[in-house]
Motif scaffolding. Structure first.
Motif: not given
Length: 463
Positions: A253, A335-336, A338-340, A343, A377, A380, A388
Motif C-alpha cells: 500500500r 474485481y477492479l 466492482s471496487v472502482a 470513482t 479504494q 486496494t 488511486w
C-alpha cells in the motif's frame, strides 16, 4: 521464441540436506499461456520434518571467508549455469511464468547478485552498537552484550510476484541461521537458482534447503522453524498476526503525497515510474497518490503517460507491463470494476485486459480519482500499474497515509516530514524526487530483518 535449450520442460528438484530430490509425479509449472515449461518436485510433510531436523543439527555457515563465498555465489547467480540453466534461459523462464517483463527480470538478476554479495554487510547494519558478534573480546572488559540469534532455523514461504523477494532471506543465512525456502509454484526458478548458486559456492546442503511443497505442507514448514517469513495478502497477515515467530509480508500500500508548496509537474517522471516501474507488480510500487488541492490535473497527466505503455508478451524486450493467463486477467478486471464503482476513471474504465491471443493477456494501467482521502479504494492493491488519486488537506491529517510500506513525500514542509517519519505504521519515508521502488543493500526494507532474528544478550564472567 524460447531459447532452444528450454524448449522441453525443465526439472526443478527439491534441494534437501542430502542433495537433489525428485518425486515420481512432479507438479506442473506453466507459463502465462498455459503451456508446461517445468516440472517441480513437491516434498511431503515427512521430508520437511527430516530436512528441518538436519538443518537444526548443522552449525552456521562459518564466518571466516563468508564475504568471499557470497561474492562467488553472486557471480554464479548472475552469470553461471545453475541447475542446467544459463542465465538467459533462466531469465526467459521467469519472464514467461511470472509474466514479468524480461527487462525487469534482467535488472532483478543484477540487483539480486548485488544483494547476495553484500548480505553479510547488510545484516551487520542492523546490529546495535552496544553489542558484538563474537565472544570473547578482551577489549570489552568484565561485562558486555552479544548479538545472539533468537533461533537456529529460518523458513521462507515465498511469493512469485517479483524475483527480488528472495533478497531478504540472504541476511538470515549470513547471521548464522540455517534456511529452508519454500518457493512459489508460480515462479520457482529464482529461488532454485539462488539456492543452487549458494551451494556451488560452498554453503552446505545441510545449511540451506529448497523445499517446494503444497499449501498444506507449507504450514508444516512454518511450524517446524524457529522463525519464518511469510508472503501473501491480507488473509496471510491476519493468519499470522499473533504468532511472534512469524514475520508476515503483506501488501505494501505504497503512496505518494504531494503538498501545495510543490509543483507536481516537475516530478511527473518520478510519479509515473513509482507507479509503473517493475511492471507495477512490486510492494514498493505506488498504488495511491494524494494531492493537496485539486487532484484532477495530476490524474489526467498520469493517465496520459501510462496510456502510452505498449501491450506486449513478457519476453519481448520492449515489454513494460505484466502478463497473466487470460482467465486471471478477466477476474482482475472484474474485481477492479466492482471496487472502482463511483470513482472517476481517467484510464482503464473500459477495461484493463489486452488479449494477446495465446491464452494470456496484458494487464493495462488504470488511473481512478476518488472523492476524498478516506475513500476505501486507497487500500486496494492490484498486481499491475493501478493507482488511486485522491485530494488531501491538512484537516485530513496523516490518517490516510498510515499503513504504508513506502511513502514518497513531495513537500517542503519539514514539520510534516518529521511527523510522517515518527508515524509507526509508515515503514519508509522518501522525501523529494525519489521513486518509491528505491532500495539498496544495508537500508531497511520493512525494518531490519535482524530486528526479528536477533537480540542483545548480556554476557558476564565468560572468558
Amino acid at each position: 521464441m524460447a531459447p532452444a535449450d528450454v524448449a522441453e520442460p525443465v526439472y526443478l528438484d527439491a534441494l534437501g540436506p542430502r542433495g537433489p530430490y525428485r518425486t515420481r509425479v512432479p507438479d506442473t509449472v506453466t507459463d502465462v499461456s498455459g503451456a508446461e515449461v517445468a516440472r517441480l518436485s513437491l516434498v511431503p510433510p515427512v521430508y520437511v520434518d527430516r530436512a528441518l531436523a538436519a538443518l537444526r543439527k548443522a552449525g552456521p555457515v562459518p564466518a571466516d571467508g563468508l564475504d568471499a563465498l557470497l561474492a562467488a555465489a553472486a557471480e554464479e547467480f548472475a552469470t553461471g549455469t545453475v541447475g542446467g540453466l544459463g542465465v538467459r534461459e533462466y531469465e526467459y523462464l521467469v519472464s514467461r511464468t511470472s509474466g514479468t517483463p524480461l527487462t525487469v527480470v534482467r535488472d532483478a538478476t543484477r540487483g539480486t547478485a548485488r544483494f547476495v554479495a553484500r548480505a553479510r554487510a547488510s545484516a551487520e547494519q542492523g546490529r546495535p552498537r552496544g553489542t558484538v558478534r563474537e565472544r570473547p573480546d578482551p577489549s570489552l572488559g568484565a561485562g558486555h552484550a552479544v548479538w545472539a540469534r533468537r533461533g537456529e532455523v529460518f523458513a521462507v514461504n515465498a511469493s512469485g510476484n517479483h524475483p527480488g523477494v528472495h533478497r531478504l532471506w540472504l541476511e538470515a543465512l549470513a547471521l548464522g541461521y540455517r534456511v529452508a525456502v519454500r518457493p512459489s509454484r508460480r515462479e520457482p526458478f529464482t529461488p532454485h537458482r539462488l539456492v543452487g548458486a549458494l551451494h556451488r559456492a560452498g554453503v552446505g546442503q545441510d545449511r540451506l534447503a529448497l523445499l517446494p511443497t503444497d499449501h498444506r505442507t507449507a504450514r508444516t514448514l512454518i511450524r517446524g522453524a524457529d522463525r519464518a517469513v511469510v508472503y501473501g495478502g491480507d488473509d496471510v497477515v491476519a493468519e499470522y498476526a499473533h504468532d511472534a515467530r512469524v514475520l508476515p509480508q503483506g501488501p505494501g500500500r505504497t503512496k505518494i503525497l504531494v503538498t501545495a508548496d510543490t509543483d507536481w509537474r516537475e516530478h511527473l517522471d518520478t510519479i509515473v515510474a513509482s507507479v509503473a516501474d517493475e511492471a507495477g507488480t512490486a510492494c514498493v510500487n505506488a498504488t495511491a497518490v494524494l494531492v493537496e488541492g485539486d487532484p484532477a490535473p495530476l490524474a489526467e497527466a498520469l493517465a496520459a503517460r501510462l496510456s502510452r505503455l505498449p501491450g506486449l508478451p513478457p519476453q519481448d524486450t520492449r515489454a513494460v507491463l505484466p502478463v497473466c493467463p487470460l482467465d486471471r486477467a478477466l477476474a482482475v478486471d472484474s474485481y477492479l470494476r466492482s471496487v472502482a464503482a463511483g470513482t472517476r476513471a481517467w484510464l482503464g474504465g473500459d477495461g484493463v485486459v489486452d488479449d494477446l491471443g495465446d491464452g494470456s493477456a496484458v494487464l493495462r494501467p488504470a488511473v481512478h480519482q476518488v472523492a476524498d482521502a478516506g475513500a476505501p479504494q486507497l487500500g486496494t492493491e492490484l498486481p499491475f500499474p493501478c493507482v488511486w488519486v485522491a485530494p488531501w488537506s491538512r484537516s485530513d491529517g496523516i490518517a490516510p497515509l498510515r499503513g504504508t510500506l513506502v511513502l514518497s513525500v513531495l513537500s517542503r514542509d519539514r514539520a510534516l516530514l518529521d511527523t510522517l517519519v515518527a508515524e509507526p505504521s509508515i515503514a519508509n519515508v522518501y522525501a523529494g524526487d525519489h521513486p518509491t521502488y528505491w532500495m539498496a543493500p544495508g537500508v531497511p526494507h520493512d525494518g531490519y530483518l535482524s530486528d526479528f532474528l536477533m537480540r542483545g544478550k548480556a554476557v558476564v564472567g565468560i572468558e
